[in-house]
Scaffold this motif. Structure first.
Motif, PDB file in Angstrom:
ATOM      1  N   UNK A  41      68.114 117.487  81.413  1.00 44.99           N
ATOM      2  CA  UNK A  41      67.800 118.922  81.438  1.00 44.99           C
ATOM      3  C   UNK A  41      68.774 119.674  82.325  1.00 44.99           C
ATOM      4  N   UNK A  42      69.116 119.097  83.466  1.00 46.04           N
ATOM      5  CA  UNK A  42      70.034 119.768  84.390  1.00 46.04           C
ATOM      6  C   UNK A  42      71.448 119.854  83.812  1.00 46.04           C
ATOM      7  N   UNK A  43      71.739 119.016  82.847  1.00 50.17           N
ATOM      8  CA  UNK A  43      73.084 118.974  82.274  1.00 50.17           C
ATOM      9  C   UNK A  43      73.285 119.979  81.148  1.00 50.17           C
ATOM     10  N   UNK A  44      72.212 120.472  80.572  1.00 53.76           N
ATOM     11  CA  UNK A  44      72.327 121.338  79.399  1.00 53.76           C
ATOM     12  C   UNK A  44      73.201 122.562  79.647  1.00 53.76           C
ATOM     13  N   UNK A  45      72.966 123.265  80.744  1.00 50.04           N
ATOM     14  CA  UNK A  45      73.730 124.484  81.020  1.00 50.04           C
ATOM     15  C   UNK A  45      75.209 124.180  81.222  1.00 50.04           C
ATOM     16  N   UNK A  46      75.501 123.078  81.881  1.00 46.67           N
ATOM     17  CA  UNK A  46      76.900 122.693  82.116  1.00 46.67           C
ATOM     18  C   UNK A  46      77.563 122.325  80.795  1.00 46.67           C
ATOM     19  N   UNK A  47      76.873 121.554  79.967  1.00 44.73           N
ATOM     20  CA  UNK A  47      77.424 121.177  78.661  1.00 44.73           C
ATOM     21  C   UNK A  47      77.681 122.414  77.809  1.00 44.73           C
ATOM     22  N   UNK A  48      76.765 123.362  77.821  1.00 45.20           N
ATOM     23  CA  UNK A  48      76.952 124.603  77.059  1.00 45.20           C
ATOM     24  C   UNK A  48      78.137 125.402  77.590  1.00 45.20           C
ATOM     25  N   UNK A  49      78.282 125.462  78.916  1.00 40.80           N
ATOM     26  CA  UNK A  49      79.419 126.179  79.506  1.00 40.80           C
ATOM     27  C   UNK A  49      80.736 125.519  79.107  1.00 40.80           C
TER      28      UNK A  49
END
Length: 155
Positions: A41-49
């Motif tokens: 879950x914490x990785x989703x925003x980074x992956x999207x960026x």
């Protein structure tokens, strides 16, 4: 810069532009790999960026390739590629978001440093390249700040 009298300076600028081109292409590869590899879950925003930045970085590479051509150079093909971004390799632990963020910061800082070199090298002799690189530099500084903010949040 296109005049025969500027051939030596043009060759210097072409070498700088070719390195910038490869830096952007390698960043695209690394961002695609990291975005796909991250889990959690914490990785989703980074992956999207990272996914979002891929398009912009590829656009930068295209601009560098175009300018290389305009300066009577030939954009290099894949056989001329040598990887350099050791800090941006996908981590073994797919939830290790901080390592990816630090890798992005290192890559962006390296690009910023190199682009400042190009801006200095083109000053007074190649305004078109300088203007293009200043625009790209602005994008890279934005990426750096974005991932510095992510790092503060994750640490």
């Amino acid at each position: 810069i296109l005049a025969p009298a500027h051939a030596e300076k043009r060759a210097e600028i072409l070498a700088l532009l070719e390195r910038a081109y490869w830096m952007e292409m390698e960043t695209v590869m690394s961002y695609v790999a990291n975005a796909a590899a991250l889990d959690g879950i914490r990785a989703e925003e980074i992956a999207e960026a990272l996914d979002t930045d891929v398009d912009e970085e590829l656009g930068h590479a295209r601009k560098f390739a175009g300018r290389i051509k305009e300066l009577y150079g030939t954009p290099p093909g894949s056989l001329a590629f040598t990887a350099e971004q050791t800090e941006l390799q996908p981590p073994e632990d797919a939830t290790d978001v901080v390592t990816v963020i630090r890798g992005v910061i290192a890559a962006e800082a390296g690009a910023i440093e190199h682009y400042n070199r190009i801006i200095e090298a083109t000053d007074g002799v190649d305004w078109a390249t300088q203007d293009m690189v200043i625009d790209i530099l602005r994008d890279e500084e934005g990426h750096l700040r974005q991932f510095e903010r992510y790092l503060r949040e994750f640490e």
